[in-house]
Design an enzyme around this catalytic site. Structure first.
Site, short mmCIF file in Angstrom:
data_model
loop_
_atom_site.label_atom_id
_atom_site.label_comp_id
_atom_site.label_asym_id
_atom_site.label_seq_id
_atom_site.Cartn_x
_atom_site.Cartn_y
_atom_site.Cartn_z
N ASP A 183 0.37 -5.08 1.81
CA ASP A 183 -0.47 -4.65 3.22
C ASP A 183 0.15 -3.42 3.58
OD1 ASP A 183 1.24 -6.81 5.43
OD2 ASP A 183 2.24 -4.80 3.71
N CYS A 192 4.35 -2.18 2.88
CA CYS A 192 4.87 -2.59 0.94
C CYS A 192 5.46 -1.02 0.94
CB CYS A 192 3.74 -2.94 0.04
SG CYS A 192 2.36 -1.64 -0.22
N HIS A 244 0.11 1.07 -3.39
CA HIS A 244 0.42 -0.41 -3.44
C HIS A 244 1.67 -0.60 -4.31
CE1 HIS A 244 1.15 -4.15 -2.83
NE2 HIS A 244 1.03 -4.36 -4.35
#
Lengths: 413, 128
Positions: free
Chosen positions: A180, A183, A393
């Site tokens: 999410d 991260c 990410h």
């Protein structure tokens, strides 16, 4: 619809491997409905809209039956990454007809399943999605992870796999982090805590930070927590709540540092990072530290003192010329609707007084492949490592040393 | 964007990157799709050519990840993360968008207004 007669040459197209692309070809014109589905991974056979008003049309012929079959076949069959083809030598198959004399490639799942299909409930990814489970998946082998995630021969896949290959010198595995908008913070904090042997000095001085920030500037009234649409929606006063989170950070850090071994420290961290309020509190505390750091650096800038280069960039953005706008336009959305920008990664490093070393795989082959956030304290601050494929990410790489040490230990017995 | 056998399909395309939102154990993208080779293309209000069986965006959830990424109602999705979406069934399309191990979907999409914008800027030269 014969795809082979289609004018578009699909030679290197990801669809190439499919010999029977459409199972439904057996009933080409029979399913004449107009479905509209909300794109999410819930069961599509729930309430369906239809322009024709047909309630819940039957699921498509590909169905879910073949899915579980595939799963069984995959689990029972070769090991992960062990699939190989007599053709190009890679785990993927781009042979077209030549490699298999017109038969479907035997190493691939049934044609109507994607290469990535059938993975839905197997493997480490499932543990990330169950509630209450650790926010970090167990470590998997780096090379097979990269081969599994980046099959294909596109320039991007080759680039990313090359990046993972280069990481093999120092790392042997990777742990996926809950994906999410938190991260970056989550991965960094996990790394910092799991490697800490002593709580840092500055940690003892941050207890008063919430009050300091709230005092003259009244900044904290602008803070919003995830789940609240407006600042101040929640029942508790943000200052008190953040004070609690800072204290939680301090306690957690001390507890983790007190662990007698690296393994226990890791276990303790995994216990903390369970996707609950504890983890959330720690991450919000990190954000507060970043705000405090931004404020301090901004004051220095205004006084004409020396500041690291990233500060100029941080406050040069139209959307954040000062700490207040940094909070309202950027920081308070972190974890909710946005992640950390690169310039904010510098700030995070400064706030934690540590160097965050990030392997940026989409930059492999360039000098930005390995970037240090920040890069001006590499000698005096502790260093933690992260890996990212796209600067959005972040995952946690696993160092080679532990496995070597364990192997040596095993060998010496 | 109509498909004429023997002629290459051309379209003015745009790349859109949607970061899925995690809601507990579900991944939310915030839009709905219609279309597919197993569907009736005559019902599609957004396509120019009523034989176009491509995947179209029928709704965009306000405030959702798709809206934030710039996806609009009526957009036609050509590719998702490199996978073709012009010749897929409705379910295949949905599956390609909702892979659990992917947090980001990169769409290649097109819409009529893009074509028109390009045509205008080229002074009508593109109209052959």
């Amino acid at each position: 619809m014969e795809l082979r007669d289609h004018p578009m040459e699909l030679r290197d197209h990801p669809m190439e491997h499919r010999d029977h692309p459409m199972e439904h070809r057996d009933h080409p014109m029979e399913l004449r409905v107009s479905r509209e589905t909300l794109v999410e991974d819930r069961d599509p056979n729930g309430p369906l809209h239809s322009f024709l008003g047909n309630p819940g049309a039957a699921s498509s012929p590909s169905g879910t039956g073949s899915g579980s079959e595939t799963r069984k076949r995959r689990e029972g069959g070769g090991a992960e990454g062990g699939e190989s083809c007599a053709g190009d030598g890679g785990p993927q198959c781009f042979h077209g007809d030549a490699g298999h004399q017109g038969r479907p490639c035997p190493t691939l799942p049934p044609s109507d399943e994607d290469l990535y299909g059938g993975d839905e409930d197997s493997g480490p990814s499932s543990s990330l999605t169950a509630e209450g489970s650790c926010s970090l998946a167990p470590a998997v082998d780096l090379l097979s992870y990269s081969q599994r995630e980046w099959r294909g021969n596109t320039a991007k896949s080759v680039l990313i796999r090359k990046g993972y290959q280069q990481m093999m010198e120092g790392f042997c595995g990777v742990r996926r982090v809950r994906g999410d908008n938190y991260c970056a913070l989550r991965a960094t904090l996990f790394q910092v805590l799991s490697q800490t042997t002593q709580p840092p000095d500055w940690l003892h001085h941050v207890a008063m930070l919430p009050e300091e920030l709230d005092g003259p500037e009244g900044l904290l009234s602008l803070w919003s927590f995830p789940g609240e649409r407006q600042p101040g929606d929640g029942k508790r006063d943000p200052t008190q709540r953040l004070k609690g989170y800072i204290e939680l950070l301090r306690k957690t850090w001390t507890a983790v540092a007190d662990c007698p071994s690296a393994l226990q420290r890791q276990r303790q961290c995994e216990d903390v990072f369970r996707g609950g309020e504890e983890e959330l509190g720690l991450l919000e505390a990190l954000k507060l530290l970043m705000l405090g750091c931004a404020l301090e650096l901004h004051h220095r800038m205004q006084q004409g003192l020396d500041v690291p280069v990233f500060c100029w960039l941080l406050f040069a953005r139209d959307s954040s010329p000062c700490p207040r706008t940094f909070l309202t336009n950027h920081l308070r959305h972190v974890g909710v609707s946005g992640g950390l920008e690169q310039v904010e990664m510098f700030l995070l490093g400064y706030a934690l007084r540590c160097t965050i070393q990030v392997y940026r795989l989409y930059m492999s082959g360039t000098e930005e492949f390995l970037t240090y956030y920040p890069d001006d304290h590499r000698d005096d601050w502790p260093c933690v490592s992260l890996v990212t494929e796209d600067d959005r990410h972040y995952n946690v790489p696993v160092v080679k040393e532990t496995t070597t040490a364990a192997a040596q230990e095993a060998a010496s017995r | 964007m109509s498909f004429i056998p023997g002629q290459p399909v051309t379209a003015v395309v745009q790349r859109i990157e949607i970061h899925k939102l995690r809601e507990r154990e579900h991944l939310i993208l915030g839009f709905s799709i219609g279309g597919g080779i197993d569907q009736d293309p005559m019902q599609n209000p957004y396509s120019e050519d009523k034989t176009d069986k491509g995947i179209y965006v029928t709704k965009v959830t306000p405030g959702g990840p798709a809206e934030a990424a710039g996806l609009k109602m009526g957009d036609k999705i050509m590719q998702v993360n490199g996978w073709d979406m012009t010749m897929v069934t409705h379910d295949q399309a949905r599956k390609r968008l909702t892979k659990k191990n992917e947090d980001v979907v990169r769409l290649l999409m097109t819409r009529k207004s893009l074509e028109e914008a390009v045509k205008c800027s080229m002074g009508g030269y593109a109209n052959r």
